[in-house]
Enzyme design. Structure first.
Site, PDB file in Angstrom:
ATOM      1  N   TYR A 131       0.824  -1.214   0.000  1.00 25.66           N
ATOM      2  CA  TYR A 131       0.000   0.000   0.000  1.00 25.66           C
ATOM      3  C   TYR A 131       0.859   1.267   0.000  1.00 25.66           C
ATOM      4  O   TYR A 131       0.340   2.364   0.172  1.00 25.66           O
ATOM      5  CB  TYR A 131      -0.951  -0.011   1.208  1.00 25.66           C
ATOM      6  CG  TYR A 131      -1.998  -1.096   1.083  1.00 25.66           C
ATOM      7  CD1 TYR A 131      -1.621  -2.429   1.089  1.00 25.66           C
ATOM      8  CD2 TYR A 131      -3.338  -0.790   0.934  1.00 25.66           C
ATOM      9  CE1 TYR A 131      -2.559  -3.441   0.960  1.00 25.66           C
ATOM     10  CE2 TYR A 131      -4.283  -1.796   0.810  1.00 25.66           C
ATOM     11  CZ  TYR A 131      -3.884  -3.115   0.817  1.00 25.66           C
ATOM     12  OH  TYR A 131      -4.815  -4.114   0.679  1.00 25.66           O
TER      13      TYR A 131
ATOM     14  N   LYS B 253       4.792 -14.611   4.734  1.00 28.55           N
ATOM     15  CA  LYS B 253       5.150 -15.479   3.614  1.00 28.55           C
ATOM     16  C   LYS B 253       6.675 -15.485   3.482  1.00 28.55           C
ATOM     17  O   LYS B 253       7.237 -15.299   2.393  1.00 28.55           O
ATOM     18  CB  LYS B 253       4.465 -14.959   2.330  1.00 28.55           C
ATOM     19  CG  LYS B 253       4.512 -15.918   1.153  1.00 28.55           C
ATOM     20  CD  LYS B 253       3.575 -17.107   1.283  1.00 28.55           C
ATOM     21  CE  LYS B 253       3.805 -18.092   0.156  1.00 28.55           C
ATOM     22  NZ  LYS B 253       2.933 -19.289   0.244  1.00 28.55           N
TER      23      LYS B 253
ATOM     24  N   ASP C 179     -11.232  -9.398   6.154  1.00 27.02           N
ATOM     25  CA  ASP C 179     -12.548  -9.637   5.537  1.00 27.02           C
ATOM     26  C   ASP C 179     -12.947 -11.101   5.770  1.00 27.02           C
ATOM     27  O   ASP C 179     -14.103 -11.404   6.067  1.00 27.02           O
ATOM     28  CB  ASP C 179     -12.524  -9.346   4.027  1.00 27.02           C
ATOM     29  CG  ASP C 179     -12.890  -7.895   3.693  1.00 27.02           C
ATOM     30  OD1 ASP C 179     -12.513  -6.998   4.476  1.00 27.02           O
ATOM     31  OD2 ASP C 179     -13.543  -7.651   2.657  1.00 27.02           O
TER      32      ASP C 179
ATOM     33  N   ASP D  41      -5.544  -6.878   5.204  1.00 31.02           N
ATOM     34  CA  ASP D  41      -6.744  -6.442   4.483  1.00 31.02           C
ATOM     35  C   ASP D  41      -7.576  -7.665   4.095  1.00 31.02           C
ATOM     36  O   ASP D  41      -8.779  -7.748   4.363  1.00 31.02           O
ATOM     37  CB  ASP D  41      -6.312  -5.650   3.236  1.00 31.02           C
ATOM     38  CG  ASP D  41      -7.477  -4.948   2.556  1.00 31.02           C
ATOM     39  OD1 ASP D  41      -8.616  -5.034   3.055  1.00 31.02           O
ATOM     40  OD2 ASP D  41      -7.242  -4.314   1.509  1.00 31.02           O
TER      41      ASP D  41
ATOM     42  N   ASP E 279      -0.960 -18.532   3.586  1.00 30.87           N
ATOM     43  CA  ASP E 279      -1.956 -19.385   2.913  1.00 30.87           C
ATOM     44  C   ASP E 279      -2.481 -20.461   3.865  1.00 30.87           C
ATOM     45  O   ASP E 279      -3.676 -20.733   3.925  1.00 30.87           O
ATOM     46  CB  ASP E 279      -1.412 -19.979   1.600  1.00 30.87           C
ATOM     47  CG  ASP E 279       0.059 -20.354   1.655  1.00 30.87           C
ATOM     48  OD1 ASP E 279       0.719 -20.061   2.664  1.00 30.87           O
ATOM     49  OD2 ASP E 279       0.556 -20.959   0.689  1.00 30.87           O
TER      50      ASP E 279
END
Ligand code: NAI
Ligand code: MG
Length: 332
Positions: free
Chosen positions: A124, A171, A232, A228, A204
């Site tokens: 971002y 990751k 959700d 982000d 993941d």
């Protein structure tokens, strides 16, 4: 002295849900003044700037800000106002709790976790450019300073809320340098908090475990994009975007908003669920150390949800935004 609060109604369903939340906070007896300022598409249209300097100044000066969602077009137009507010006011911590709510039936009944998202860098950073036609580079910035700062925020949250474990989501197996630095920063800060357990999980695998065994998690800390996406996902574990609150916190500045966006598909029809923004208001009350009022508003929301009679469409009901707010006020 009354609190001096700023309010950004925002775009789409923003004016509907911010108005509902404001009425509930006032009904709870919060002694405050509101300064309403514009941001987003509406500010672009009325003032020629999606994030006018007066808006930023008002948010900076306020004791806290309640913000509705703002629209950002995909692939064109101005840069996200949300990202700009977070970066320019250094609201480095995004706090997104996901907790099962009474009366809302989902696959799981006892989810209680917090996603803590680094809010100022990662992908971002907005550093994108075309290298040659057909090839684009987006820079994912990770710094030790911001990583340690968000890790410390996560551990301090765990201590404050009597929680037991912080999990770093990353990751680092693939992004060896950037997420390696993020993970190392979390490990370093973990050593300062020997009474809080620390572990890590690859993003993941974390996504899979969150949907199969969400109760296994307590506090999760991660960089911006992962936070982000996974926040959700965690909102989906407890009833969806209509019930998911969040806080953007910096040093002495804080903006409280729902996880959801401006929902153009249902805007202006009184269909939006204001729960997410009302619960963001509860987070704001706790930030202002108005614990008693926070407990009362949370209990009123829970009692209306538990009774199940007044519900917006996203939760299977037919009530409007203002009917839900009125029921919460009645419960108060
Ligand atoms: P969205 O969250 O606005 O909507 C996704 C789906 O959830 C839609 O079907 C919508 O109707 C539903 N929904 C969202 N909030 C709801 C509520 N309170 N009650 C009932 N249903 C609700 O996400 P979308 O469509 O991806 O984004 C729309 C716009 O919002 C975009 O311009 C995006 O950039 C912006 N956005 C702004 C955010 C913010 O200001 N913090 C956060 C996320 C997106
Ligand atoms: Mg989002």
């Amino acid at each position: 002295m009354p609190y001096s609060l700023a309010m950004i109604p925002g775009d789409g369903i923003g004016p509907e849900v911010t108005s509902a939340a404001r009425q509930v906070l006032e009904a709870a007896g919060l002694d405050c003044t509101w300064q309403e300022v514009a941001a987003g598409q509406v500010a672009l249209e009325t003032q020629g700037n999606p994030l006018p300097p007066d808006t930023l100044a008002a948010v900076r000066a306020a004791d806290a800000t309640l913000k509705g969602p703002t629209t950002t077009a995909a692939g064109k137009g101005f840069r996200s106002v949300n990202v700009a507010i977070r970066q320019q006011l250094c609201l480095y911590a995004n706090f997104r709790p996901a907790r099962s709510l009474p009366g809302i039936v989902t696959r799981y009944q006892d989810v209680d976790l917090i996603v803590i998202r680094e809010n100022t860098e990662g992908l971002y950073s907005g550093l994108e450019h075309t290298v040659v036609p057909g090839v684009v580079e987006s820079l994912r910035i990770i710094t030790a300073q911001a990583s340690e700062r968000i890790a410390r925020f996560a551990f301090q949250t765990a201590v404050r809320q009597n929680r037991h474990r912080v999990t770093c989501v990353h990751k680092a197996n693939i992004l060896k340098l950037s997420d390696g630095l993020f993970l190392d920063s979390c490990r370093k800060v973990a050593a300062e908090f020997p009474r809080i357990d620390f572990d890590d999980c690859i993003v993941d695998a974390a996504a899979m475990k969150l949907v199969t065994d969400p109760q296994a998690f307590d506090v999760l800390v991660m960089e911006n994009l992962f936070g982000d996406i996974l926040s959700d996902l965690t909102s989906g574990l407890v009833g969806g975007l209509g019930v998911a609150p969040s806080a953007n916190v910096g040093d002495g500045v804080a903006v409280f908003e729902a996880v959801h966006g401006s929902a153009p598909d249902i805007a202006g029809q009184g269909l939006a669920n204001p729960t997410a923004l009302i619960l963001s208001g509860v987070l704001m009350l706790r930030y202002l150390r108005e614990q008693e009022a926070a407990d009362r508003v949370a209990a009123a929301v829970h009692s209306v949800l538990a009774a199940g009679k007044i519900r917006t469409g996203d939760l299977g009901g037919t009530s409007t935004t203002s009917e839900f707010a009125a029921a919460v006020i009645e419960a108060l």
